[in-house]
Design an enzyme around this catalytic site. Structure first.
Site, PDB file in Angstrom:
ATOM      1  N   HIS A  73       0.792  -1.393   0.002  1.00 59.27           N
ATOM      2  CA  HIS A  73      -0.009   0.121   0.046  1.00 59.27           C
ATOM      3  C   HIS A  73       0.999   1.197  -0.096  1.00 59.27           C
ATOM      4  O   HIS A  73       0.556   2.293  -0.403  1.00 59.27           O
ATOM      5  CB  HIS A  73      -1.078  -0.060   1.231  1.00 59.27           C
ATOM      6  CG  HIS A  73      -2.294   0.845   1.015  1.00 59.27           C
ATOM      7  ND1 HIS A  73      -2.506   1.699  -0.064  1.00 59.27           N
ATOM      8  CD2 HIS A  73      -3.547   0.600   1.299  1.00 59.27           C
ATOM      9  CE1 HIS A  73      -3.522   2.160   0.110  1.00 59.27           C
ATOM     10  NE2 HIS A  73      -4.215   1.464   0.991  1.00 59.27           N
ATOM     11  N   ASP A  96     -11.960  -9.040 -16.952  1.00 58.02           N
ATOM     12  CA  ASP A  96     -12.256 -10.359 -17.664  1.00 58.02           C
ATOM     13  C   ASP A  96     -10.971 -10.749 -18.598  1.00 58.02           C
ATOM     14  O   ASP A  96     -10.288  -9.718 -19.540  1.00 58.02           O
ATOM     15  CB  ASP A  96     -13.371 -10.094 -18.822  1.00 58.02           C
ATOM     16  CG  ASP A  96     -13.489 -11.292 -19.619  1.00 58.02           C
ATOM     17  OD1 ASP A  96     -14.307 -11.328 -20.797  1.00 58.02           O
ATOM     18  OD2 ASP A  96     -12.728 -12.442 -19.676  1.00 58.02           O
ATOM     19  N   SER A 131     -25.961   9.216  -0.185  1.00 56.97           N
ATOM     20  CA  SER A 131     -25.226   8.520  -1.055  1.00 56.97           C
ATOM     21  C   SER A 131     -25.332   7.073  -1.034  1.00 56.97           C
ATOM     22  O   SER A 131     -25.316   6.535   0.191  1.00 56.97           O
ATOM     23  CB  SER A 131     -23.780   9.076  -1.433  1.00 56.97           C
ATOM     24  OG  SER A 131     -23.251   8.587  -0.034  1.00 56.97           O
ATOM     25  N   THR A 132     -24.904   6.073  -1.881  1.00 58.21           N
ATOM     26  CA  THR A 132     -24.816   4.855  -1.737  1.00 58.21           C
ATOM     27  C   THR A 132     -23.843   4.205  -0.475  1.00 58.21           C
ATOM     28  O   THR A 132     -24.363   3.705   0.537  1.00 58.21           O
ATOM     29  CB  THR A 132     -24.317   4.188  -2.766  1.00 58.21           C
ATOM     30  OG1 THR A 132     -25.272   4.240  -3.902  1.00 58.21           O
ATOM     31  CG2 THR A 132     -24.468   2.587  -2.725  1.00 58.21           C
TER      32      THR A 132
HETATM   33  C1  LIG Z   1     -15.146   9.630   0.494  1.00 57.94           C
HETATM   34  C2  LIG Z   1     -16.159   8.738  -0.565  1.00 57.94           C
HETATM   35  C3  LIG Z   1     -16.146   7.557   0.272  1.00 57.94           C
HETATM   36  C4  LIG Z   1     -17.549   9.361  -0.153  1.00 57.94           C
HETATM   37  O1  LIG Z   1     -18.434   8.795  -1.225  1.00 57.94           O
HETATM   38  P1  LIG Z   1     -20.036   9.356  -1.448  1.00 57.94           P
HETATM   39  O2  LIG Z   1     -20.567   8.164  -2.479  1.00 57.94           O
HETATM   40  O3  LIG Z   1     -20.853   9.437  -0.421  1.00 57.94           O
HETATM   41  O4  LIG Z   1     -19.693  10.851  -2.000  1.00 57.94           O
HETATM   42  P2  LIG Z   1     -19.135  10.993  -3.418  1.00 57.94           P
HETATM   43  O5  LIG Z   1     -19.147  12.521  -3.638  1.00 57.94           O
HETATM   44  O6  LIG Z   1     -17.868  10.487  -3.512  1.00 57.94           O
HETATM   45  O7  LIG Z   1     -20.118  10.464  -4.488  1.00 57.94           O
HETATM   46  C5  LIG Z   1     -21.333  10.992  -4.835  1.00 57.94           C
HETATM   47  C6  LIG Z   1     -22.257  10.325  -5.599  1.00 57.94           C
HETATM   48  O8  LIG Z   1     -21.516  10.185  -6.967  1.00 57.94           O
HETATM   49  C7  LIG Z   1     -20.957   8.968  -7.348  1.00 57.94           C
HETATM   50  N1  LIG Z   1     -19.556   9.127  -7.546  1.00 57.94           N
HETATM   51  C8  LIG Z   1     -18.709  10.085  -7.358  1.00 57.94           C
HETATM   52  N2  LIG Z   1     -17.417  10.024  -7.972  1.00 57.94           N
HETATM   53  C9  LIG Z   1     -17.486   8.909  -8.528  1.00 57.94           C
HETATM   54  C10 LIG Z   1     -16.598   8.058  -9.391  1.00 57.94           C
HETATM   55  N3  LIG Z   1     -15.315   8.503  -9.666  1.00 57.94           N
HETATM   56  N4  LIG Z   1     -17.112   7.044 -10.246  1.00 57.94           N
HETATM   57  C11 LIG Z   1     -18.239   6.602  -9.690  1.00 57.94           C
HETATM   58  N5  LIG Z   1     -19.294   7.222  -9.203  1.00 57.94           N
HETATM   59  C12 LIG Z   1     -18.831   8.208  -8.363  1.00 57.94           C
HETATM   60  C13 LIG Z   1     -20.956   8.161  -6.121  1.00 57.94           C
HETATM   61  O9  LIG Z   1     -21.154   6.966  -6.459  1.00 57.94           O
HETATM   62  C14 LIG Z   1     -22.283   8.772  -5.449  1.00 57.94           C
HETATM   63  O10 LIG Z   1     -23.395   8.324  -6.129  1.00 57.94           O
HETATM   64  P3  LIG Z   1     -24.377   7.174  -5.300  1.00 57.94           P
HETATM   65  O11 LIG Z   1     -24.835   7.826  -4.207  1.00 57.94           O
HETATM   66  O12 LIG Z   1     -25.383   6.758  -6.698  1.00 57.94           O
HETATM   67  O13 LIG Z   1     -23.230   6.179  -5.129  1.00 57.94           O
HETATM   68  C15 LIG Z   1     -15.773   9.100  -1.724  1.00 57.94           C
HETATM   69  O14 LIG Z   1     -15.692  10.217  -2.228  1.00 57.94           O
HETATM   70  C16 LIG Z   1     -14.488   8.096  -2.065  1.00 57.94           C
HETATM   71  O15 LIG Z   1     -13.514   8.727  -1.840  1.00 57.94           O
HETATM   72  N6  LIG Z   1     -14.565   6.974  -2.498  1.00 57.94           N
HETATM   73  C17 LIG Z   1     -13.571   6.151  -2.831  1.00 57.94           C
HETATM   74  C18 LIG Z   1     -12.557   5.683  -1.335  1.00 57.94           C
HETATM   75  C19 LIG Z   1     -11.220   4.855  -1.926  1.00 57.94           C
HETATM   76  O16 LIG Z   1     -10.552   4.965  -2.750  1.00 57.94           O
HETATM   77  N7  LIG Z   1     -11.188   3.782  -1.326  1.00 57.94           N
HETATM   78  C20 LIG Z   1     -10.042   2.849  -1.472  1.00 57.94           C
HETATM   79  C21 LIG Z   1      -8.969   3.166  -0.646  1.00 57.94           C
HETATM   80  S1  LIG Z   1      -7.638   2.156  -1.279  1.00 57.94           S
HETATM   81  C22 LIG Z   1      -7.786   0.731  -0.532  1.00 57.94           C
HETATM   82  O17 LIG Z   1      -8.657   0.606   0.037  1.00 57.94           O
HETATM   83  C23 LIG Z   1      -7.031  -0.452  -0.776  1.00 57.94           C
HETATM   84  C24 LIG Z   1      -7.506  -1.265  -1.987  1.00 57.94           C
HETATM   85  O18 LIG Z   1      -8.606  -1.072  -2.513  1.00 57.94           O
HETATM   86  O19 LIG Z   1      -6.489  -1.825  -2.949  1.00 57.94           O
END
Ligand SMILES: CC(C)(COP(=O)(O)OP(=O)(O)OC[C@H]1O[C@@H](n2cnc3c(N)ncnc32)[C@H](O)[C@@H]1OP(=O)(O)O)[C@@H](O)C(=O)NCCC(=O)NCCSC(=O)CC(=O)O
Length: 467
Positions: free
Chosen positions: A162, A411, A289-290
């Protein structure tokens, strides 16, 4: 199910075009993660044609040759993390003919168990994940293993450091590998160093990461304090050691379970929150949000499943992809880490154990997400400080993976995965998230808990979807 694994071979796969060297100094984002447990994933594929001869003559050679070609675009993954004594921070260094470890194995496990919806011992997953070596002087970036389940299917195990790559970069690489492997088969040619779609070609320019004044030094000093804290006050023998924090021993009765929430389930939970919020004494607009809906629900059920003293300390956090929070925003194909985290701790379990627990949790998670802004990346030092404030015995939840990585679209030429599991959530009280396999807007949540607690959790999760 006492399965056994037979290792057929362990080989080294070098980038097909390995003529140039590359050095990537870690950024302050990487330094947040570089001592933490690597991320282990397994991708389980159903393929009844997967006989041993087919595996040996088609699956393994195609995976290896396409891996070699893809690594030519992702050279740092074949390199090592090193920390030269004259350098202030570690770097990823690739030199020609560096390679990744590629293990080939066969298992007698029942694939249906590992891909099904019933709990199974987490220990069944460990043989499917390759080792990722690390020592004081160096650490490997990634390692791979392909395992045959004769006449059932196969599994691709990935172990990723990581400090080198976050989930977005990991899945970009895997999409590149799958794209190349599938095309090799379709075109029946092993075009070395095959081109990739533009959005999968990694960007190595790290000047875009504007590190505030001495942020890297601050974070490295925080790590020194943390290492001292974790070792009961003893100064680290080697401040430049690349050894990872020791992993907790996993209780043998820990089991895995995957909850599949449909888009309708998520909407049911969202409507319930809307009802409860509007009828509560302090109705307040919630971010539904989801992610917020699901994490609040799961958080509530997990805390309730453990039960116990309502005053016991709890906490929760989640990773935040900062690519869109940076100014200017980072490209989605940036190579490395660009994730920080948000957290709230300590609190007491009673907060979410009562009747309004789900609503209380949703308010907390909603507020935390709403509060995210461009300052998040620069609060990483506070994040590391928080590790020392966690009261002993706390139940602290975190989230690995995301519903945005598209892992079910991987895939390699033999169909999409039947199940994708983040094995390494065992290492902390984490859950994993991924988009649902059927692509209908549902979400999969992975859990790793002791057997009796898992049974209580599953009942709570299902019961809450009924009302
Ligand atoms: C902080 C958050 C969790 C908050 O998520 P939220 O969904 O509440 O808020 P948001 O502003 O991001 O998104 C609002 C709405 O827009 C959509 N949306 C926003 N950005 C998007 C994108 N790039 N792709 C697809 N959908 C997206 C969301 O699905 C949501 O819709 P809807 O409500 O319909 O869904 C997110 O912003 C985020 O950072 N997610 C990614 C976290 C991440 O990268 N994790 C992995 C870490 S590394 C790790 O863990 C190791 C590994 O994985 O290998």
């Amino acid at each position: 199910m006492d399965s056994s694994l037979n290792v057929i071979e362990v080989s080294r796969v070098t980038p097909s075009d390995s003529s140039k060297s590359l050095t990537l100094p870690l950024t302050f984002f990487d330094l947040l993660w570089f001592k933490l447990h690597p991320v282990e994933r397994v991708f389980l594929y159903r393929l009844t044609d997967a006989t041993r001869p087919f595996f040996d003559s088609v699956i393994v050679p195609n995976l290896k040759s396409s891996l070699s070609s893809t690594l030519s675009h992702y050279l740092p993954l074949a390199g090592q993390l090193v920390w030269d004594s004259i350098d202030q921070k570690p770097s990823i260094v690739y030199t020609p003919n560096d390679a990744v470890s590629f293990t080939v194995a066969e298992s007698n496990a029942d694939l249906s168990w590992l891909t099904g919806n019933k709990p199974f011992p987490t220990a069944e997953l460990y043989p499917l994940v390759p080792e990722l070596s690390n020592s004081d002087d160096s650490a490997t970036a990634v390692s791979f293993q392909v395992t045959l389940f004769p006449n059932q299917g196969f599994c691709i195990g990935v172990n990723a450091h990581h400090g080198v790559l976050d989930g977005k970069t990991t899945t970009n690489f895997l999409k590149s590998w799958a794209h190349t492997c599938k095309r090799h088969q379709e075109e029946q040619e092993q075009t070395a160093n095959a081109s990739l779609p533009q959005d999968l070609i990694p960007v190595y320019d790290r000047t875009v990461i504007k590190s505030p004044e001495d942020m890297e030094t601050v974070i490295l000093n925080k790590w020194q304090s943390l290492l001292k804290f974790f070792s009961g006050g003893k100064e680290p023998d080697n401040p430049k050691s690349l050894k990872l924090l020791p992993s907790p021993a996993i209780n043998p009765d820990v089991v895995r379970f995957t909850l599949e929430l449909t888009r309708e389930d998520i909407q049911t939970l969202r409507e319930r929150l809307k009802r409860e919020s509007s009828s509560s004494s302090s109705p307040k607009e919630l971010r539904l949000s989801t992610f917020v809906v699901i994490y609040s629900y799961v958080l509530t059920c997990i805390i309730r499943a453990r039960g116990g003293d309502p005053n016991r300390p709890i906490g929760y956090g989640f990773a935040v992809d900062c690519r869109s929070l940076m100014d200017p925003p980072m490209p989605s194909n940036y190579f490395g880490n660009c994730v920080s985290a948000a957290f709230k701790m300590p609190m007491t379990a009673e907060l979410v154990m009562g009747e309004e627990g789900f609503l209380v949790a949703a308010r907390m998670v909603s507020d935390l997400v709403e509060g995210l802004d461009e300052s998040v990346p620069f609060k990483i030092p506070e994040l590391l400080d928080a590790f020392t404030t966690i009261p002993p015995g706390s139940q602290v939840l975190s989230v690995a993976g995301s519903t945005r990585f598209g892992v079910y679209g991987l895939d390699f030429g033999w169909g999409n995965p039947e199940r994708v599991v983040i094995v390494s959530i065992d290492q902390g009280e984490a859950i994993s998230m991924a988009e649902s396999r059927d692509g209908n807007g549902g979400v999969e949540i992975g859990f790793s808990l002791k057997k009796h607690e898992m049974e209580v959790l599953i009942d709570l999760l299902h019961a809450g979807l009924k009302n």
